[in-house]
Design an enzyme around this catalytic site. Sequence first.
Site, PDB file in Angstrom:
ATOM      1  N   HIS A 108      36.064  40.320  54.906  1.00  0.00           N
ATOM      2  CA  HIS A 108      36.950  40.992  53.952  1.00  0.00           C
ATOM      3  C   HIS A 108      38.390  40.624  54.295  1.00  0.00           C
ATOM      4  CE1 HIS A 108      39.126  43.812  51.655  1.00  0.00           C
ATOM      5  NE2 HIS A 108      39.428  44.605  52.674  1.00  0.00           N
ATOM      6  N   CYS A 152      36.351  48.630  50.253  1.00  0.00           N
ATOM      7  CA  CYS A 152      36.329  47.182  50.521  1.00  0.00           C
ATOM      8  C   CYS A 152      34.943  46.676  50.901  1.00  0.00           C
ATOM      9  CB  CYS A 152      37.314  46.850  51.632  1.00  0.00           C
ATOM     10  SG  CYS A 152      38.960  47.424  51.254  1.00  0.00           S
ATOM     11  N   ASN A 179      44.933  41.819  49.782  1.00  0.00           N
ATOM     12  CA  ASN A 179      43.682  42.574  49.895  1.00  0.00           C
ATOM     13  C   ASN A 179      43.253  43.012  48.493  1.00  0.00           C
ATOM     14  OD1 ASN A 179      41.697  44.502  50.313  1.00  0.00           O
ATOM     15  ND2 ASN A 179      42.788  45.564  51.965  1.00  0.00           N
TER      16      ASN A 179
END
Length: 320
Positions: A244, A113, A274
Amino acid sequence: MYASFRSIGAYIPEEIRSNEWFVNRMDTTDEWITKRTGINERRIASTDENTSDLGAKASKIAIERAGLENSEIDLIICATISPDYLCMPSTACLIADKLGIKNIMAFDISAACTGFIYALQIAQAFIQSGIKKNVLIIGAEKLSSIIDYTDRTTCMLFGDGAGAAVISATDNKDEAITDIQCSADGSFKDLLLTPGVQSEEASFMQMKGNETFKIAVRTLTNDVKKLMEKNKFENKDVDLFIPHQANYRIIKAVGDALKFEDEQKVLTVDKYGNTSSASIPMAINDCYENGKLKSGDMMLLDAFGGGLTWGSALVKFAGK
Ligand code: ACO
Protein backbone atom coordinates in the site's frame (compact mmCIF):
# COMPACT_ATOMS: atom_id res chain seq x y z
CA MET A 1 -12.33 -24.70 -8.00
CA TYR A 2 -9.54 -22.13 -7.54
CA ALA A 3 -9.59 -18.33 -7.78
CA SER A 4 -7.22 -16.66 -10.24
CA PHE A 5 -6.24 -13.01 -10.71
CA ARG A 6 -7.23 -12.52 -14.38
CA SER A 7 -6.78 -8.86 -15.15
CA ILE A 8 -6.10 -5.36 -13.89
CA GLY A 9 -7.25 -1.89 -14.90
CA ALA A 10 -7.05 1.60 -13.45
CA TYR A 11 -8.31 5.10 -13.90
CA ILE A 12 -5.94 7.96 -13.10
CA PRO A 13 -7.70 11.36 -12.89
CA GLU A 14 -6.24 14.03 -15.16
CA GLU A 15 -5.58 16.87 -12.73
CA ILE A 16 -2.11 16.78 -11.19
CA ARG A 17 -1.81 18.53 -7.82
CA SER A 18 1.84 19.24 -7.03
CA ASN A 19 3.36 20.00 -3.61
CA GLU A 20 3.49 23.63 -4.72
CA TRP A 21 -0.34 23.79 -4.45
CA PHE A 22 -0.04 23.12 -0.69
CA VAL A 23 2.97 25.43 -0.26
CA ASN A 24 0.84 28.26 -1.71
CA ARG A 25 -2.00 27.62 0.75
CA MET A 26 -0.50 26.57 4.11
CA ASP A 27 2.56 26.60 6.31
CA THR A 28 4.55 23.84 4.63
CA THR A 29 7.40 23.31 2.19
CA ASP A 30 8.05 21.07 -0.78
CA GLU A 31 11.12 19.80 1.07
CA TRP A 32 9.07 18.77 4.18
CA ILE A 33 6.48 16.91 2.12
CA THR A 34 9.05 15.15 -0.09
CA LYS A 35 11.35 14.21 2.79
CA ARG A 36 8.61 13.00 5.19
CA THR A 37 6.36 11.27 2.65
CA GLY A 38 8.14 10.76 -0.70
CA ILE A 39 5.14 12.37 -2.42
CA ASN A 40 5.78 14.84 -5.27
CA GLU A 41 2.27 15.01 -6.70
CA ARG A 42 -1.16 13.38 -6.53
CA ARG A 43 -4.18 13.20 -8.87
CA ILE A 44 -7.47 14.97 -8.14
CA ALA A 45 -10.82 14.00 -9.67
CA SER A 46 -12.85 16.73 -11.35
CA THR A 47 -15.96 18.14 -9.66
CA ASP A 48 -18.25 16.12 -11.92
CA GLU A 49 -16.39 12.83 -11.29
CA ASN A 50 -17.50 10.80 -8.31
CA THR A 51 -15.96 7.66 -6.84
CA SER A 52 -18.33 5.47 -8.88
CA ASP A 53 -17.21 7.20 -12.11
CA LEU A 54 -13.57 6.49 -11.29
CA GLY A 55 -14.43 2.88 -10.37
CA ALA A 56 -16.51 2.29 -13.49
CA LYS A 57 -13.74 3.57 -15.78
CA ALA A 58 -11.15 1.27 -14.14
CA SER A 59 -13.63 -1.65 -14.26
CA LYS A 60 -14.26 -1.32 -18.00
CA ILE A 61 -10.53 -1.75 -18.67
CA ALA A 62 -10.21 -4.71 -16.26
CA ILE A 63 -13.21 -6.55 -17.80
CA GLU A 64 -11.94 -5.95 -21.33
CA ARG A 65 -8.45 -7.19 -20.43
CA ALA A 66 -10.01 -10.31 -18.87
CA GLY A 67 -11.57 -11.00 -22.27
CA LEU A 68 -15.07 -10.94 -20.78
CA GLU A 69 -18.35 -9.21 -21.57
CA ASN A 70 -19.83 -7.07 -18.78
CA SER A 71 -22.71 -9.56 -18.62
CA GLU A 72 -20.33 -12.34 -17.52
CA ILE A 73 -19.52 -10.58 -14.22
CA ASP A 74 -21.59 -12.21 -11.45
CA LEU A 75 -20.46 -10.25 -8.37
CA ILE A 76 -19.16 -6.71 -7.83
CA ILE A 77 -17.33 -5.71 -4.65
CA CYS A 78 -16.18 -2.12 -4.23
CA ALA A 79 -13.77 -1.15 -1.47
CA THR A 80 -14.02 2.54 -0.64
CA ILE A 81 -14.01 5.04 2.20
CA SER A 82 -15.25 7.87 -0.02
CA PRO A 83 -18.53 6.50 -1.42
CA ASP A 84 -20.76 8.69 -3.62
CA TYR A 85 -23.52 8.41 -1.00
CA LEU A 86 -23.10 8.17 2.75
CA CYS A 87 -24.91 4.88 3.36
CA MET A 88 -26.87 3.97 0.26
CA PRO A 89 -26.92 3.22 -2.57
CA SER A 90 -23.56 1.50 -2.44
CA THR A 91 -20.86 2.59 -4.87
CA ALA A 92 -20.81 -1.01 -6.21
CA CYS A 93 -24.49 -0.64 -7.22
CA LEU A 94 -23.70 2.63 -9.00
CA ILE A 95 -20.74 1.05 -10.80
CA ALA A 96 -22.92 -1.90 -11.87
CA ASP A 97 -25.42 0.59 -13.30
CA LYS A 98 -22.69 2.53 -15.14
CA LEU A 99 -21.49 -0.74 -16.66
CA GLY A 100 -25.02 -1.73 -17.64
CA ILE A 101 -24.91 -4.79 -15.36
CA LYS A 102 -28.18 -5.76 -13.68
CA ASN A 103 -29.51 -8.51 -11.43
CA ILE A 104 -26.26 -9.53 -9.75
CA MET A 105 -25.00 -9.11 -6.19
CA ALA A 106 -23.10 -5.83 -5.65
CA PHE A 107 -21.88 -4.36 -2.38
CA ASP A 108 -19.25 -2.09 -0.78
CA ILE A 109 -16.78 -2.94 1.93
CA SER A 110 -15.15 -0.55 4.36
CA ALA A 111 -11.63 -1.59 5.32
CA ALA A 112 -9.82 1.66 4.43
CA CYS A 113 -6.44 1.14 2.76
CA THR A 114 -6.68 -2.65 3.21
CA GLY A 115 -9.96 -2.70 1.26
CA PHE A 116 -8.56 -4.19 -1.95
CA ILE A 117 -6.97 -7.14 -0.11
CA TYR A 118 -10.21 -7.70 1.86
CA ALA A 119 -12.17 -7.65 -1.44
CA LEU A 120 -9.70 -10.10 -2.94
CA GLN A 121 -10.24 -12.60 -0.14
CA ILE A 122 -14.04 -12.24 -0.30
CA ALA A 123 -13.88 -12.85 -4.07
CA GLN A 124 -11.68 -15.88 -3.52
CA ALA A 125 -14.14 -17.32 -0.97
CA PHE A 126 -17.14 -16.82 -3.29
CA ILE A 127 -15.27 -18.54 -6.12
CA GLN A 128 -13.83 -21.44 -4.13
CA SER A 129 -17.27 -22.17 -2.71
CA GLY A 130 -18.60 -22.44 -6.28
CA ILE A 131 -21.13 -19.63 -5.80
CA LYS A 132 -19.61 -17.13 -8.29
CA LYS A 133 -17.38 -17.41 -11.38
CA ASN A 134 -16.19 -13.90 -12.36
CA VAL A 135 -15.91 -11.37 -9.57
CA LEU A 136 -15.10 -7.71 -10.27
CA ILE A 137 -13.23 -6.15 -7.35
CA ILE A 138 -12.60 -2.43 -7.21
CA GLY A 139 -10.69 0.00 -5.03
CA ALA A 140 -12.00 3.50 -5.81
CA GLU A 141 -11.50 6.74 -3.93
CA LYS A 142 -12.30 10.40 -4.28
CA LEU A 143 -10.44 11.19 -1.08
CA SER A 144 -10.30 14.88 -2.00
CA SER A 145 -13.98 14.97 -0.96
CA ILE A 146 -13.25 13.86 2.63
CA ILE A 147 -10.00 15.71 3.24
CA ASP A 148 -9.75 18.72 5.51
CA TYR A 149 -7.58 21.07 3.42
CA THR A 150 -6.81 23.17 6.51
CA ASP A 151 -5.11 20.22 8.27
CA ARG A 152 -1.52 20.45 7.04
CA THR A 153 -0.49 17.24 8.79
CA THR A 154 -2.85 15.08 6.71
CA CYS A 155 -4.14 16.81 3.57
CA MET A 156 -0.99 16.59 1.43
CA LEU A 157 -0.86 12.79 1.77
CA PHE A 158 -3.95 11.83 -0.22
CA GLY A 159 -5.05 11.62 -3.84
CA ASP A 160 -7.89 10.26 -6.00
CA GLY A 161 -8.01 7.28 -8.35
CA ALA A 162 -9.33 3.79 -8.92
CA GLY A 163 -8.14 0.32 -9.75
CA ALA A 164 -10.10 -2.83 -10.59
CA ALA A 165 -9.40 -6.51 -11.13
CA VAL A 166 -11.33 -9.52 -12.35
CA ILE A 167 -10.98 -12.64 -10.21
CA SER A 168 -12.16 -15.76 -12.03
CA ALA A 169 -12.75 -19.43 -11.33
CA THR A 170 -10.23 -21.91 -12.73
CA ASP A 171 -9.54 -25.60 -12.29
CA ASN A 172 -5.84 -25.02 -13.01
CA LYS A 173 -4.04 -24.96 -9.65
CA ASP A 174 -0.98 -23.31 -11.27
CA GLU A 175 -3.01 -20.13 -11.86
CA ALA A 176 -4.51 -19.96 -8.37
CA ILE A 177 -4.05 -17.20 -5.81
CA THR A 178 -1.61 -18.70 -3.28
CA ASP A 179 -2.80 -17.22 0.01
CA ILE A 180 -4.45 -14.15 1.54
CA GLN A 181 -4.62 -13.11 5.19
CA CYS A 182 -6.69 -10.23 6.57
CA SER A 183 -6.90 -8.87 10.12
CA ALA A 184 -8.40 -6.03 12.17
CA ASP A 185 -8.09 -4.50 15.63
CA GLY A 186 -10.82 -1.99 16.50
CA SER A 187 -9.14 -0.93 19.73
CA PHE A 188 -6.99 1.40 17.56
CA LYS A 189 -10.11 3.12 16.18
CA ASP A 190 -8.95 6.60 17.26
CA LEU A 191 -5.80 6.60 15.10
CA LEU A 192 -7.63 7.08 11.82
CA LEU A 193 -11.27 8.01 11.53
CA THR A 194 -13.95 9.92 9.70
CA PRO A 195 -16.65 11.27 12.04
CA GLY A 196 -19.95 9.65 11.19
CA VAL A 197 -23.63 10.58 11.18
CA GLN A 198 -23.75 10.63 14.99
CA SER A 199 -21.15 13.41 15.11
CA GLU A 200 -21.50 17.19 15.10
CA GLU A 201 -18.09 17.44 13.43
CA ALA A 202 -17.54 17.72 9.69
CA SER A 203 -17.00 14.35 8.04
CA PHE A 204 -13.34 14.88 7.26
CA MET A 205 -10.68 12.26 7.74
CA GLN A 206 -8.62 12.60 10.93
CA MET A 207 -5.32 10.82 11.48
CA LYS A 208 -2.70 10.52 14.23
CA GLY A 209 0.03 10.16 11.62
CA ASN A 210 3.05 9.53 13.79
CA GLU A 211 1.48 6.75 15.93
CA THR A 212 -0.05 5.18 12.82
CA PHE A 213 3.35 5.23 11.13
CA LYS A 214 5.07 3.21 13.86
CA ILE A 215 2.30 0.61 14.14
CA ALA A 216 2.14 0.33 10.32
CA VAL A 217 5.84 -0.53 9.98
CA ARG A 218 5.76 -3.13 12.76
CA THR A 219 2.46 -4.74 11.74
CA LEU A 220 3.19 -4.92 8.01
CA THR A 221 6.64 -6.44 8.53
CA ASN A 222 5.35 -9.13 10.91
CA ASP A 223 2.31 -9.87 8.76
CA VAL A 224 4.33 -10.41 5.60
CA LYS A 225 6.88 -12.59 7.46
CA LYS A 226 4.02 -14.75 8.77
CA LEU A 227 2.49 -15.16 5.29
CA MET A 228 5.84 -16.00 3.67
CA GLU A 229 6.74 -18.55 6.37
CA LYS A 230 3.28 -20.17 6.27
CA ASN A 231 3.63 -20.69 2.52
CA LYS A 232 7.35 -21.60 2.69
CA PHE A 233 8.18 -18.68 0.40
CA GLU A 234 11.59 -17.05 0.14
CA ASN A 235 12.23 -13.55 -1.24
CA LYS A 236 13.44 -15.01 -4.54
CA ASP A 237 9.97 -16.56 -5.06
CA VAL A 238 8.43 -13.07 -5.23
CA ASP A 239 8.67 -11.06 -8.47
CA LEU A 240 7.01 -7.87 -7.25
CA PHE A 241 6.52 -6.57 -3.72
CA ILE A 242 3.52 -4.21 -4.05
CA PRO A 243 2.76 -2.51 -0.72
CA HIS A 244 0.00 0.00 0.00
CA GLN A 245 1.39 3.38 -1.04
CA ALA A 246 0.97 5.47 2.14
CA ASN A 247 4.40 6.91 2.67
CA TYR A 248 7.80 6.22 1.08
CA ARG A 249 9.41 5.91 4.53
CA ILE A 250 6.96 3.15 5.56
CA ILE A 251 7.57 1.28 2.29
CA LYS A 252 11.33 1.63 2.67
CA ALA A 253 11.35 0.54 6.32
CA VAL A 254 9.17 -2.52 5.62
CA GLY A 255 11.03 -3.36 2.37
CA ASP A 256 14.42 -3.11 4.14
CA ALA A 257 13.26 -5.18 7.15
CA LEU A 258 12.04 -7.87 4.74
CA LYS A 259 15.29 -7.54 2.70
CA PHE A 260 13.67 -7.15 -0.72
CA GLU A 261 15.87 -5.95 -3.60
CA ASP A 262 15.08 -2.54 -5.10
CA GLU A 263 13.96 -4.18 -8.40
CA GLN A 264 11.29 -6.12 -6.48
CA LYS A 265 9.82 -3.07 -4.70
CA VAL A 266 7.03 -1.15 -6.44
CA LEU A 267 6.74 2.56 -5.72
CA THR A 268 4.02 4.90 -7.01
CA VAL A 269 3.44 7.08 -3.94
CA ASP A 270 5.66 9.79 -5.48
CA LYS A 271 3.15 10.43 -8.29
CA TYR A 272 -0.23 9.33 -6.85
CA GLY A 273 0.09 9.95 -3.09
CA ASN A 274 -2.03 7.71 -0.84
CA THR A 275 -5.20 6.63 -2.66
CA SER A 276 -6.32 4.26 0.13
CA SER A 277 -8.13 1.20 -1.29
CA ALA A 278 -7.14 2.19 -4.85
CA SER A 279 -3.41 2.34 -4.18
CA ILE A 280 -2.55 -1.36 -4.65
CA PRO A 281 -4.60 -1.95 -7.83
CA MET A 282 -3.30 1.35 -9.29
CA ALA A 283 0.26 0.18 -8.55
CA ILE A 284 -0.41 -3.27 -10.09
CA ASN A 285 -1.82 -1.53 -13.16
CA ASP A 286 1.26 0.68 -13.45
CA CYS A 287 3.48 -2.43 -13.44
CA TYR A 288 1.23 -4.09 -16.03
CA GLU A 289 1.24 -1.10 -18.35
CA ASN A 290 4.99 -0.49 -18.15
CA GLY A 291 5.78 -4.16 -18.81
CA LYS A 292 7.09 -4.93 -15.32
CA LEU A 293 4.24 -7.37 -14.53
CA LYS A 294 3.99 -10.40 -16.77
CA SER A 295 1.77 -13.44 -16.89
CA GLY A 296 2.77 -15.93 -14.20
CA ASP A 297 4.59 -13.35 -12.03
CA MET A 298 4.18 -13.69 -8.27
CA MET A 299 2.99 -10.53 -6.52
CA LEU A 300 3.27 -9.95 -2.78
CA LEU A 301 0.65 -7.40 -1.68
CA ASP A 302 0.40 -5.82 1.74
CA ALA A 303 -1.69 -3.03 3.22
CA PHE A 304 -2.56 -1.24 6.42
CA GLY A 305 -5.31 1.26 7.18
CA GLY A 306 -8.03 2.72 9.37
CA GLY A 307 -9.90 0.28 11.59
CA LEU A 308 -7.18 -0.66 12.14
CA THR A 309 -7.12 -3.20 9.35
CA TRP A 310 -4.21 -4.94 7.67
CA GLY A 311 -3.60 -7.77 5.29
CA SER A 312 -1.21 -9.41 2.86
CA ALA A 313 -1.49 -11.72 -0.12
CA LEU A 314 0.63 -13.90 -2.39
CA VAL A 315 -1.00 -13.66 -5.79
CA LYS A 316 0.09 -15.07 -9.15
CA PHE A 317 -0.83 -12.80 -12.05
CA ALA A 318 -2.91 -15.03 -14.32
CA GLY A 319 -3.64 -12.34 -16.92
CA LYS A 320 -2.24 -12.01 -20.42
N1 ACO B 1 4.61 20.89 6.75
C1 ACO B 1 5.57 21.24 7.63
N2 ACO B 1 5.64 20.75 8.89
C2 ACO B 1 4.68 19.87 9.26
C3 ACO B 1 3.64 19.48 8.40
C4 ACO B 1 3.63 20.03 7.10
N3 ACO B 1 2.69 19.69 6.18
N4 ACO B 1 2.85 18.60 9.06
C5 ACO B 1 3.36 18.45 10.27
N5 ACO B 1 4.47 19.20 10.42
C6 ACO B 1 5.34 19.33 11.58
C7 ACO B 1 4.67 18.92 12.86
O1 ACO B 1 3.92 19.97 13.39
C8 ACO B 1 5.86 18.53 13.72
O2 ACO B 1 6.42 19.72 14.25
P1 ACO B 1 7.06 19.75 15.74
O3 ACO B 1 8.18 18.76 15.69
O4 ACO B 1 7.46 21.15 15.87
O5 ACO B 1 5.93 19.32 16.64
C9 ACO B 1 6.85 17.93 12.74
O6 ACO B 1 6.43 18.40 11.43
C10 ACO B 1 6.88 16.41 12.75
O7 ACO B 1 5.54 15.89 12.74
P2 ACO B 1 5.24 14.36 12.77
O8 ACO B 1 3.76 14.16 12.79
O9 ACO B 1 6.05 13.68 13.83
O10 ACO B 1 5.84 13.92 11.35
P3 ACO B 1 6.05 12.46 10.77
O11 ACO B 1 7.48 12.27 10.48
O12 ACO B 1 5.36 11.39 11.58
O13 ACO B 1 5.31 12.57 9.35
C11 ACO B 1 3.24 11.79 8.36
C12 ACO B 1 3.92 12.79 9.29
C13 ACO B 1 3.78 12.03 6.98
C14 ACO B 1 1.74 11.99 8.41
C15 ACO B 1 3.60 10.35 8.80
O14 ACO B 1 3.40 10.20 10.17
C16 ACO B 1 2.81 9.27 8.09
O15 ACO B 1 2.91 9.07 6.89
N6 ACO B 1 2.05 8.46 8.86
C17 ACO B 1 1.39 7.23 8.39
C18 ACO B 1 0.20 7.46 7.54
C19 ACO B 1 -0.43 6.11 7.22
O16 ACO B 1 0.24 5.16 6.90
N7 ACO B 1 -1.73 5.99 7.34
C20 ACO B 1 -2.38 4.71 7.16
C21 ACO B 1 -3.06 4.59 5.89
S1 ACO B 1 -4.20 5.89 5.54
C22 ACO B 1 -5.79 5.25 5.63
O17 ACO B 1 -6.05 4.20 6.12
C23 ACO B 1 -6.89 6.04 5.04
